[in-house]
Design an enzyme around this catalytic site. Structure first.
Site, PDB file in Angstrom:
ATOM      1  N   SER A 119      26.015  36.092  29.557  1.00 25.60           N
ATOM      2  CA  SER A 119      26.018  36.820  29.468  1.00 25.60           C
ATOM      3  C   SER A 119      25.042  38.263  28.549  1.00 25.60           C
ATOM      4  O   SER A 119      24.569  37.425  26.909  1.00 25.60           O
ATOM      5  CB  SER A 119      26.754  38.194  30.228  1.00 25.60           C
ATOM      6  OG  SER A 119      27.072  39.573  29.714  1.00 25.60           O
TER       7      SER A 119
ATOM      8  N   TYR B 221      35.343  40.847  26.940  1.00 27.93           N
ATOM      9  CA  TYR B 221      33.719  39.864  27.551  1.00 27.93           C
ATOM     10  C   TYR B 221      32.837  39.740  26.941  1.00 27.93           C
ATOM     11  O   TYR B 221      32.908  38.180  27.185  1.00 27.93           O
ATOM     12  CB  TYR B 221      33.415  40.920  29.376  1.00 27.93           C
ATOM     13  CG  TYR B 221      32.543  40.329  29.841  1.00 27.93           C
ATOM     14  CD1 TYR B 221      32.768  40.032  31.188  1.00 27.93           C
ATOM     15  CD2 TYR B 221      31.290  41.058  29.566  1.00 27.93           C
ATOM     16  CE1 TYR B 221      31.344  39.580  31.932  1.00 27.93           C
ATOM     17  CE2 TYR B 221      30.046  39.757  30.308  1.00 27.93           C
ATOM     18  CZ  TYR B 221      30.658  39.831  31.409  1.00 27.93           C
ATOM     19  OH  TYR B 221      29.571  39.671  32.579  1.00 27.93           O
TER      20      TYR B 221
HETATM   21  N1  LIG Z   1      25.724  41.032  37.708  1.00 28.11           N
HETATM   22  C1  LIG Z   1      26.011  40.999  36.512  1.00 28.11           C
HETATM   23  O1  LIG Z   1      25.065  42.499  35.630  1.00 28.11           O
HETATM   24  C2  LIG Z   1      26.283  40.064  35.367  1.00 28.11           C
HETATM   25  C3  LIG Z   1      25.188  40.245  34.194  1.00 28.11           C
HETATM   26  C4  LIG Z   1      26.697  39.271  33.106  1.00 28.11           C
HETATM   27  C5  LIG Z   1      26.275  38.769  33.281  1.00 28.11           C
HETATM   28  N2  LIG Z   1      26.991  38.106  34.856  1.00 28.11           N
HETATM   29  C6  LIG Z   1      28.023  37.225  34.965  1.00 28.11           C
HETATM   30  O2  LIG Z   1      27.198  36.469  36.615  1.00 28.11           O
HETATM   31  C7  LIG Z   1      28.520  35.805  37.080  1.00 28.11           C
HETATM   32  C8  LIG Z   1      28.862  35.526  38.425  1.00 28.11           C
HETATM   33  O3  LIG Z   1      28.859  37.495  37.566  1.00 28.11           O
HETATM   34  P1  LIG Z   1      28.881  37.929  39.447  1.00 28.11           P
HETATM   35  O4  LIG Z   1      28.086  38.970  38.914  1.00 28.11           O
HETATM   36  O5  LIG Z   1      27.441  37.730  40.316  1.00 28.11           O
HETATM   37  O6  LIG Z   1      30.029  38.721  40.392  1.00 28.11           O
HETATM   38  P2  LIG Z   1      30.713  38.616  41.462  1.00 28.11           P
HETATM   39  O7  LIG Z   1      32.144  38.803  41.392  1.00 28.11           O
HETATM   40  O8  LIG Z   1      29.905  38.664  42.180  1.00 28.11           O
HETATM   41  O9  LIG Z   1      30.399  37.656  41.968  1.00 28.11           O
HETATM   42  C9  LIG Z   1      31.843  36.307  40.974  1.00 28.11           C
HETATM   43  C10 LIG Z   1      32.964  34.976  41.983  1.00 28.11           C
HETATM   44  O10 LIG Z   1      33.592  34.170  40.987  1.00 28.11           O
HETATM   45  C11 LIG Z   1      34.815  34.575  41.788  1.00 28.11           C
HETATM   46  N3  LIG Z   1      35.648  34.014  40.635  1.00 28.11           N
HETATM   47  C12 LIG Z   1      36.370  34.956  39.899  1.00 28.11           C
HETATM   48  N4  LIG Z   1      37.405  34.013  39.339  1.00 28.11           N
HETATM   49  C13 LIG Z   1      37.754  32.832  39.920  1.00 28.11           C
HETATM   50  C14 LIG Z   1      38.426  32.353  39.550  1.00 28.11           C
HETATM   51  N5  LIG Z   1      39.594  32.366  38.742  1.00 28.11           N
HETATM   52  N6  LIG Z   1      38.117  30.641  40.903  1.00 28.11           N
HETATM   53  C15 LIG Z   1      37.429  30.598  41.292  1.00 28.11           C
HETATM   54  N7  LIG Z   1      36.204  31.721  41.263  1.00 28.11           N
HETATM   55  C16 LIG Z   1      36.222  33.180  40.436  1.00 28.11           C
HETATM   56  C17 LIG Z   1      34.553  35.184  42.388  1.00 28.11           C
HETATM   57  O11 LIG Z   1      35.586  34.711  43.439  1.00 28.11           O
HETATM   58  C18 LIG Z   1      33.584  36.159  42.504  1.00 28.11           C
HETATM   59  O12 LIG Z   1      33.077  35.158  44.712  1.00 28.11           O
HETATM   60  C19 LIG Z   1      30.115  35.802  35.853  1.00 28.11           C
HETATM   61  O13 LIG Z   1      29.664  34.537  35.109  1.00 28.11           O
HETATM   62  C20 LIG Z   1      29.508  37.407  34.977  1.00 28.11           C
HETATM   63  O14 LIG Z   1      30.587  37.335  33.709  1.00 28.11           O
HETATM   64  C21 LIG Z   1      27.155  38.754  35.795  1.00 28.11           C
END
Ligand SMILES: NC(=O)c1ccc[n+]([C@@H]2O[C@H](COP(=O)([O-])OP(=O)(O)OC[C@H]3O[C@@H](n4cnc5c(N)ncnc54)[C@H](O)[C@@H]3O)[C@@H](O)[C@H]2O)c1
Length: 250
Positions: A141, A154
């Site tokens: 991130s 985080y």
């Molecule tokens: N959206 C943002 O702005 C952003 C920014 C930086 C980093 N990220 C990172 O990107 C990645 C994806 O995030 P996103 O925004 O698509 O979120 P999201 O919530 O849309 O998707 C995350 C997915 O991970 C799954 N998940 C969570 N815990 C789990 C577990 N223990 N076992 C199996 N599956 C699990 C959830 O069910 C969900 O489907 C994450 O690692 C998040 O930290 C997101």
């Protein structure tokens, strides 16, 4: 990607869902892992709508037995594991450092850091055992580079992901396995939507600070992850690709 097999964790939503669809569009067979079965089924439908082949695995990526089973099932279903996108993750509501509880810390580290270790471990065992090695991309991130306010755990977990990435890239150097990370900025996914709903004014102020006054799209992060997994990135390992529209550079 034709003939390759890609595994995407957190593939039932947001960035992971967009990556699964893009892997399929480019010709890979896709194993979609998530603890959310409904989202996983939706992703498989999207993969198939692209003319691709995919299989959903209901997995909690914090559980080593389930992760080992996921890798084994992917290989028995599709024959190999060429690309792995370790992307599942969570956020918590914002809180100050001294208000953070040990339970909140433990959950964050388990889902956002330990899971990446477990996935990498079992993917590497498989990739070392096959002739063509493989490519791993971990989702870190922008918060790993500039701390996210209200997110001490985080921030620590995502910085840990960069440590695992660079360590493994070095140990696997010359063994046919590349390891890289993507650092998304603020991306328009369900994870961010829930935060925007809980603090709409603050969220709007943050969006206005973004380059172009918009959030990133899941597809824009997926494009970076899929490229890092591709043979076009064969000379790229141990890298951290920031995908944030230039926000951190401001
Ligand atoms: N959206 C943002 O702005 C952003 C920014 C930086 C980093 N990220 C990172 O990107 C990645 C994806 O995030 P996103 O925004 O698509 O979120 P999201 O919530 O849309 O998707 C995350 C997915 O991970 C799954 N998940 C969570 N815990 C789990 C577990 N223990 N076992 C199996 N599956 C699990 C959830 O069910 C969900 O489907 C994450 O690692 C998040 O930290 C997101």
């Amino acid at each position: 990607m034709k003939g390759k097999v890609a595994l995407v964790t957190g593939g039932g939503s947001g960035i992971g869902q967009a990556a699964a669809v893009l892997f399929a569009r480019k010709g890979a067979k896709v194993a979609v892992a998530d603890r959310n079965a409904e989202g996983g089924a939706e992703t498989i439908a999207m993969v198939e709508a692209e003319g691709g082949e995919g299989r959903f695995f209901a997995v909690d990526v914090t559980d080593e037995n389930q992760v080992a089973g996921l890798v084994a099932s992917t290989v028995s279903e599709f024959g190999s594991l060429d690309c792995a996108f370790n992307n599942a993750g969570i956020t918590h509501p914002s809180r100050l450092f001294h208000e953070l509880t040990l339970d909140q810390w433990d959950e964050m580290i388990a889902v956002n850091l330990t899971s990446v270790f477990l996935c990498m471990k079992h993917e590497i065992i498989q990739m070392l055992a096959q002739d063509d090695g493989g490519a791993i991309v971990n989702t870190s991130s922008g918060a790993a580079i500039i701390p996210a306010p209200g997110q001490p755990h985080y921030t620590a977990a995502k910085r840990g992901v960069l440590g695992l990435t660079t360590y493994a890239a070095d140990e696997l150097n010359g063994k046919g396995i590349r390891v890289n990370a993507v650092c998304p900025g603020m991306i328009d996914t369900p994870m961010v939507a829930s935060w925007r709903e809980s603090s709409p004014e603050m969220a709007e102020a943050v969006v206005q600070m973004m380059p172009g006054g918009r959030l990133g799209l899941p597809e824009e992060v997926a494009a970076a992850a899929v490229w890092l997994c591709s043979d076009e990135a064969r000379w790229v390992s141990g890298d951290t690709m920031v995908v944030d529209g230039g926000m951190l550079n401001r």
